[in-house]
Design an enzyme around this catalytic site. Sequence first.
Site, PDB file in Angstrom:
ATOM      1  CE1 TYR A 159      -3.239   2.672   0.271  1.00  0.00           C
ATOM      2  CE2 TYR A 159      -2.547   3.109   2.543  1.00  0.00           C
ATOM      3  CZ  TYR A 159      -3.110   3.576   1.511  1.00  0.00           C
ATOM      4  OH  TYR A 159      -4.089   4.830   1.790  1.00  0.00           O
ATOM      5  NE  ARG A 166      -3.231   7.221  -3.855  1.00  0.00           N
ATOM      6  CZ  ARG A 166      -4.232   6.851  -3.199  1.00  0.00           C
ATOM      7  NH1 ARG A 166      -5.426   6.453  -3.557  1.00  0.00           N
ATOM      8  NH2 ARG A 166      -4.045   6.610  -1.929  1.00  0.00           N
ATOM      9  CE1 TYR A 219      -4.879   9.467   8.073  1.00  0.00           C
ATOM     10  CE2 TYR A 219      -4.059   7.852   6.372  1.00  0.00           C
ATOM     11  CZ  TYR A 219      -4.939   8.287   7.141  1.00  0.00           C
ATOM     12  OH  TYR A 219      -6.164   7.883   7.324  1.00  0.00           O
ATOM     13  NE  ARG A 232      -9.760  11.107   6.142  1.00  0.00           N
ATOM     14  CZ  ARG A 232      -9.119  10.025   6.493  1.00  0.00           C
ATOM     15  NH1 ARG A 232      -9.700   9.160   5.969  1.00  0.00           N
ATOM     16  NH2 ARG A 232      -7.938  10.285   7.064  1.00  0.00           N
ATOM     17  CD  GLU A 343     -11.446   1.305   3.164  1.00  0.00           C
ATOM     18  OE1 GLU A 343     -10.301   1.029   3.634  1.00  0.00           O
ATOM     19  OE2 GLU A 343     -11.455   1.701   2.083  1.00  0.00           O
TER      20      GLU A 343
HETATM   21  C1  3EB Z   1      -7.736   5.430   5.816  1.00  0.00           C
HETATM   22  O1  3EB Z   1      -8.782   6.256   6.193  1.00  0.00           O
HETATM   23  C2  3EB Z   1      -8.248   4.241   5.223  1.00  0.00           C
HETATM   24  O2  3EB Z   1      -5.529   5.221  -0.294  1.00  0.00           O
HETATM   25  O3  3EB Z   1      -7.192   5.875  -1.583  1.00  0.00           O
HETATM   26  C3  3EB Z   1      -9.649   4.963   2.674  1.00  0.00           C
HETATM   27  C4  3EB Z   1      -9.806   5.672   1.582  1.00  0.00           C
HETATM   28  C5  3EB Z   1      -8.296   4.284   2.736  1.00  0.00           C
HETATM   29  C6  3EB Z   1      -8.971   5.682   0.488  1.00  0.00           C
HETATM   30  C7  3EB Z   1      -6.894   5.636  -0.693  1.00  0.00           C
HETATM   31  C8  3EB Z   1      -7.166   4.605   1.928  1.00  0.00           C
HETATM   32  C9  3EB Z   1      -7.585   5.350   0.664  1.00  0.00           C
HETATM   33  O4  3EB Z   1      -6.885   5.854   5.402  1.00  0.00           O
HETATM   34  C10 3EB Z   1      -7.919   3.599   4.051  1.00  0.00           C
END
Ligand code: 3EB
Length: 356
Positions: A159, A166, A219, A232, A343
Amino acid sequence: MNRRSDSPLAVPTDPSADPTPLHFYRLPLGDVASLPGAMLGARLLTPATLPLPTAAGSPVQPVYAELLTPTAPTLDAWFTPGHVTTSQHGCVHIVSDGHWLHGSARLDPAQSEGGLEHAAWRIYADVFAALAQHTSPHLLRLWNYVPGINDHGDGLEHYRHFNVGRQRAFLDAGRSAFEGSPAACAVGTAGKELQVFFLAGASAPLAIENPRQVSAYHYPTQYGPRSPTFSRAALAGVGGGRRALFISGTASIEGHASMHVGDVRKQTEETLLNITALLDAAQQKAQVSVPIESLSCTVYLRHREDLPAVLDVLHQRLGPHSHAVRTAVVLLADICRADLLVEIEAHAIVPVEGGQ
Ligand code: 3EB
């Protein structure tokens, strides 16, 4: 009398006019022939452990994740009342009606030097090259299916490799990889290929963040050298006097920390709290009212034996007869962090005036 000028079929030429409506259908595979209009693209969800890929150019592509519920093969399909044309840009296959655009791509990272990181970069570079040639350059929503998402290659989790490739493609294309990123999800599959699906339109959506969570594009580096590129949620006009609220994949994360490690019930409840917070944020930012029970949800579950517990929480929190529960699909998929068990991604389409 000029019959053409008052024809209800007259095509509006004003670019600010409400565009042709984009439609979503979730339905049993066999019912697709009865749908009106033309298909832009569809994800095929099947109970097969490893669905067979269809021809590369097909607008219907199977997701390489096992469908746990319902038990019949199901399509998540995007349709337009218009006529569609298709085109190919590198590994990306595009179907468009001139306003809405649906794309899909898949690449086997084992076939390319540079592995998954390069495959992610390659697909996204082709996505942006394709969008640059269309009149609908704005990404509304992306779906990413990552092979062996929690496996480690070169000591770095797949990931995290995916995120590096990406983000680099976003920056190479001159696109923001932070505020205003599209809504997305990224989950793991047992397939070999990296798969990406996307929707694009002529107008930029409004990105919405969750006040309970650190924005994923911010992050800290403990989750990887490059942050994930997604917002989000995103709110986008979808024609016909309607707009769509796309809720990105949402998990049991508060701030940036995984919560309730090992407890799938509590993770599901935390996820629903996050979705509720996002819906509140959408209401605040854009006066759009979407009850959580009205969402169309896709649930990704790491362990099949957790299905009854997760369904039980959804029934309790959303009501067994809610639209959300009646139409939910559950797929067996790994989540992007090894300590996450579930998820949920979702969307709703609401009238513009109904949301004000
Ligand atoms: C998170 O909140 C969970 O890498 O495109 C959620 C939605 C998550 C999109 C992405 C990853 C992605 O981090 C993982």
